[in-house]
Motif scaffolding. Sequence first.
Motif, mmCIF file in Angstrom:
data_model
loop_
_atom_site.group_PDB
_atom_site.id
_atom_site.type_symbol
_atom_site.label_atom_id
_atom_site.label_comp_id
_atom_site.label_asym_id
_atom_site.label_seq_id
_atom_site.Cartn_x
_atom_site.Cartn_y
_atom_site.Cartn_z
ATOM 1 N N UNK A 1 6.384 0.334 -3.435
ATOM 2 C CA UNK A 1 5.485 0.820 -4.492
ATOM 3 C C UNK A 1 6.154 1.940 -5.292
ATOM 4 N N UNK A 2 6.823 2.843 -4.595
ATOM 5 C CA UNK A 2 7.501 3.945 -5.289
ATOM 6 C C UNK A 2 8.611 3.392 -6.185
ATOM 7 N N UNK B 1 2.913 6.148 -3.148
ATOM 8 C CA UNK B 1 2.743 5.722 -1.755
ATOM 9 C C UNK B 1 1.293 5.794 -1.314
ATOM 10 N N UNK B 2 0.436 6.399 -2.133
ATOM 11 C CA UNK B 2 -0.997 6.374 -1.818
ATOM 12 C C UNK B 2 -1.825 6.561 -3.079
ATOM 13 N N UNK B 3 -2.676 5.604 -3.333
ATOM 14 C CA UNK B 3 -3.550 5.688 -4.502
ATOM 15 C C UNK B 3 -4.774 6.533 -4.239
ATOM 16 N N UNK B 4 -5.238 6.542 -2.971
ATOM 17 C CA UNK B 4 -6.502 7.232 -2.727
ATOM 18 C C UNK B 4 -6.700 7.754 -1.320
ATOM 19 N N UNK B 5 -5.807 7.470 -0.398
ATOM 20 C CA UNK B 5 -6.018 7.962 0.970
ATOM 21 C C UNK B 5 -5.414 9.340 1.211
ATOM 22 N N UNK B 6 -4.450 9.696 0.390
ATOM 23 C CA UNK B 6 -3.805 10.990 0.565
ATOM 24 C C UNK B 6 -2.576 10.907 1.467
ATOM 25 N N UNK B 7 -1.926 12.044 1.631
ATOM 26 C CA UNK B 7 -0.659 12.133 2.351
ATOM 27 C C UNK B 7 -0.873 12.498 3.815
ATOM 28 N N UNK B 8 -1.709 13.501 4.063
ATOM 29 C CA UNK B 8 -1.979 13.915 5.442
ATOM 30 C C UNK B 8 -0.682 14.170 6.195
ATOM 31 N N UNK B 9 -0.681 13.715 7.456
ATOM 32 C CA UNK B 9 0.577 13.746 8.205
ATOM 33 C C UNK B 9 1.353 12.463 7.951
ATOM 34 N N UNK C 1 -4.123 -0.033 11.321
ATOM 35 C CA UNK C 1 -3.339 0.988 10.635
ATOM 36 C C UNK C 1 -3.560 0.700 9.158
ATOM 37 N N UNK C 2 -4.365 1.543 8.527
ATOM 38 C CA UNK C 2 -4.802 1.265 7.163
ATOM 39 C C UNK C 2 -3.915 2.016 6.188
ATOM 40 N N UNK C 3 -3.357 1.310 5.237
ATOM 41 C CA UNK C 3 -2.483 1.977 4.279
ATOM 42 C C UNK C 3 -2.839 1.531 2.867
ATOM 43 N N UNK C 4 -2.526 2.359 1.891
ATOM 44 C CA UNK C 4 -2.781 1.962 0.500
ATOM 45 C C UNK C 4 -1.633 2.408 -0.379
ATOM 46 N N UNK C 5 -1.368 1.643 -1.406
ATOM 47 C CA UNK C 5 -0.385 2.023 -2.430
ATOM 48 C C UNK C 5 -0.994 1.705 -3.792
ATOM 49 N N UNK C 6 -0.359 2.202 -4.840
ATOM 50 C CA UNK C 6 -0.837 1.951 -6.195
ATOM 51 C C UNK C 6 0.382 1.825 -7.107
ATOM 52 N N UNK C 7 0.391 0.782 -7.915
ATOM 53 C CA UNK C 7 1.536 0.537 -8.818
ATOM 54 C C UNK C 7 1.020 0.264 -10.230
ATOM 55 N N UNK C 8 1.905 0.390 -11.235
ATOM 56 C CA UNK C 8 1.492 -0.042 -12.575
ATOM 57 C C UNK C 8 1.055 -1.511 -12.489
ATOM 58 N N UNK C 9 0.043 -1.847 -13.219
ATOM 59 C CA UNK C 9 -0.572 -3.164 -13.011
ATOM 60 C C UNK C 9 0.387 -4.297 -13.343
ATOM 61 N N UNK D 1 -3.307 8.422 -8.021
ATOM 62 C CA UNK D 1 -2.454 8.756 -6.886
ATOM 63 C C UNK D 1 -3.112 9.869 -6.097
ATOM 64 N N UNK D 2 -2.937 9.826 -4.785
ATOM 65 C CA UNK D 2 -3.430 10.908 -3.924
ATOM 66 C C UNK D 2 -2.251 11.541 -3.202
ATOM 67 N N UNK D 3 -1.076 11.505 -3.850
ATOM 68 C CA UNK D 3 0.162 11.926 -3.191
ATOM 69 C C UNK D 3 0.539 13.363 -3.526
ATOM 70 N N UNK D 4 -0.159 14.304 -2.951
ATOM 71 C CA UNK D 4 0.265 15.702 -3.052
ATOM 72 C C UNK D 4 -0.335 16.439 -4.229
ATOM 73 N N UNK D 5 0.199 17.644 -4.462
ATOM 74 C CA UNK D 5 -0.356 18.519 -5.496
ATOM 75 C C UNK D 5 -0.163 17.893 -6.873
ATOM 76 N N UNK D 6 -1.150 18.062 -7.714
ATOM 77 C CA UNK D 6 -1.191 17.420 -9.030
ATOM 78 C C UNK D 6 -0.394 18.269 -10.035
#
Lengths: 462, 462
Positions: free
Chosen positions: B408-409, B415-423, B340-348, A188-193
């Motif tokens: 995903x949540x 809500x993001x596996x690797x792109x981060x939260x940013x704005x 508009x590029x988005x990524x999510x990550x879930x349990x497999x 996850x890249x969602x905020x502080x770890x």
Amino acid sequence: MNTHARLPDALADALAGRFGERFSTNPAICTHHGQDESSLPAPPPDGVVFAQSTEEVSATVALCRAHRVPVIAFGTGTSLEGQLHAVRGGICVDLAGMNRVLAIRPEDLDATVEAGVTRKQLNSALHGSGLFFPIDPGADASLGGMAATRASGTNAVRYGTMRESVLAMTVVLPDARIIHTGSRAKKSAAGYDLTRLFVGSEGTLGITTELTVRLHPLPEAIGSAFCAFPSIAAAVDTVIQTIQLGLPVARIELLDSLSVQAINRHSKTSLRDTPTLFFELHGSPASVAEQTEVLQGIAAEHGGMDFEWANQPEDRSRLWQARHDAYYACLGLMPGARSITTDVCVPISRLADCIAATLADLEQTGLTAPLLGHVGDGNFHMLLLVHPDDAAMTERAYDFAKRLAERAIAMDGTCTGEHGIGRGKRRYMALEHGEGALDVMRIIKHAIDPENLMNPGKILPD
Amino acid sequence: MNTHARLPDALADALAGRFGERFSTNPAICTHHGQDESSLPAPPPDGVVFAQSTEEVSATVALCRAHRVPVIAFGTGTSLEGQLHAVRGGICVDLAGMNRVLAIRPEDLDATVEAGVTRKQLNSALHGSGLFFPIDPGADASLGGMAATRASGTNAVRYGTMRESVLAMTVVLPDARIIHTGSRAKKSAAGYDLTRLFVGSEGTLGITTELTVRLHPLPEAIGSAFCAFPSIAAAVDTVIQTIQLGLPVARIELLDSLSVQAINRHSKTSLRDTPTLFFELHGSPASVAEQTEVLQGIAAEHGGMDFEWANQPEDRSRLWQARHDAYYACLGLMPGARSITTDVCVPISRLADCIAATLADLEQTGLTAPLLGHVGDGNFHMLLLVHPDDAAMTERAYDFAKRLAERAIAMDGTCTGEHGIGRGKRRYMALEHGEGALDVMRIIKHAIDPENLMNPGKILPD
């Protein structure tokens, strides 16, 4: 009822009212809950709550907070640096009753457990699933405690430490709020770890009550071996080359000659009395066989002798049982002794130097101190054997441990690879991290626990 | 000189005095430094400092702090969620000039670099060492930026993410102090894990100027393959079984039929127009051959078709080049579109369901959006193609991305596996973490950066 000057009557009454017989101020129970496996003098807590749920932990924290009384979590009492000593008194929350395995999810290779579940209990629950939980500190510690001290063990070179193993946590904050960190997503890249912040925080930022941990598939085949070396440097060079080749060894353990002697005596083995590596390889039968051959070649290049394989489960168990019994074996070297157990971790290129300097130092001290370690990670332990009543010897041992910690830090390593800071190693924090980073830790501690009620006197120097 | 209302003249003068031509308020330069690869409107900073050392970053932060002006770090400008947008103006610190590889230590499998070093640059520097740095987000990002967003990529299923890769950091704090986190020890139990706290903090707690990262031995042999499947569920089941068997695959990438079409058109390949997995296996020649066989068996069980191996380096490069070009290939599906590029990550275990629900949702929207992902980790991306001037379409795309994040949540993912939260993804933080955990993040941010000058407006919702 309340015989402890520091425990306000109103709090004792409130805890007794809330928890009945699961709250105790019995001196024997308090003494037991103030002790771990460190050799430091152990101040007991003023009372113990035997919690059975996250809500009960939260209720305990809320009551203690209202009375400005410290709270200390207790799992199995097997910490090594005084992590659970009640240095300012307070209430100990015993989590052993929170021992339910809440979920095992084979498809996702994860499990959720209450914090009191021990590593062996989890592995028993995994029986038949084809999965295992690899992190194995010597003791059968609770997973909550292992997370708190960022524990690892013999498998860390392949499977990582608690840092890599914990996916998510339920934590009771100092203000009694219950939060959830992380998720079951593998990344996850969602905020502080926050998960990684609480892992290793030794109960100073909150109390972990549930954890979701990664599991791993049981290897199809396992190969175990041991091999004697002419010197520690030769053994370490073997390890370095093995890792540089990318051989996915699951375990590489070093024992110095003294540990080998102790094990021979204790476990009736007949290992050659020189520095020895214990290996374990995991994989398919063919890949284990292939790794074996490569490993044997590397060991031979470095003068490895008596390379012996233990591919039968019973031989393997005997071998690793001997390794796991090393602590007791070593205590047997000096009847009546206790061990001041310390660990450091350095970059592997510095490991041979660090060990050589340490053994030279040891010789000067006249102490008896077997050395063993998880050398694939550059991590080694020393069991400084002392007679409990010999104050001068004890002081020599602590001085030696201090020089060892400083030596590891000077080699760009750490004063503890896996035991944690507790009370015992606070004095190295500034040296290892620098005043700036240490100040950031203080800022975080103060922000999350402004009244310093969560396991005070640990990690951060006064 | 100062044309920006928000930039105090005294600060502009001080920065010009300190950095000369390496400080600029040129509008084109500022605009460039306010843009990343997100599709959000991009407010530029008021000035840019081209820093060449940690001390210069510290000096910049000190000057900005004295004037209460925000500071934003810039690496390669390839973030995807508006991480470097100057939402409150301020000074951008461009770290591209800090591009020295400071040390490569083959024995320890680590390297220390300045934050502006890119992943490809590091791998070039490693040429001939037998080692490589595996983390590969699509872009040739800087390591500082990759650490800031907790980046990963195709190799993460085997080698982890930046979370697992960073051993130590040099960080300039909001008060301009320079601290060092971690050490070169492979593991440590010495206090709060500041390294993991700064990894993924997107410049909101400080600016990373140097990093020590783990390296890995180049595999002796590499096998690459692709395989078409009758359905996404069949492809995902193949992945689940592969991972449950403990097969140490280095990469498992999923492309949906639309991505495959795009790649065929762009890269002149002739892949079958169905969901496809790309694999890569690392190991000894024998173990790669063995893994190949197992993998082929698993794929066949799930209806895998056209299983094709690319064991020659040139075939492999072509295959992975096609995968890495997927972004541009997908843009080609709709001329003039942006993504508009988005990524999510879930349990497999939830991946097939998540993708099925997402594609059903997509169909309702009428949007064109290829799907591809690092499915070994349960991580997938969607490229939502929109005409830049079509506001209604853009809104539909953001609404769709919102439902995807929420889905995903709800599946215990992120809500993001690797792109981060940013704005872009701040609005999901409370849903993902809960108010309690989010509050702990706010407490940490406020404690470390009380004046909110470090990359304000990112990660934490207002």
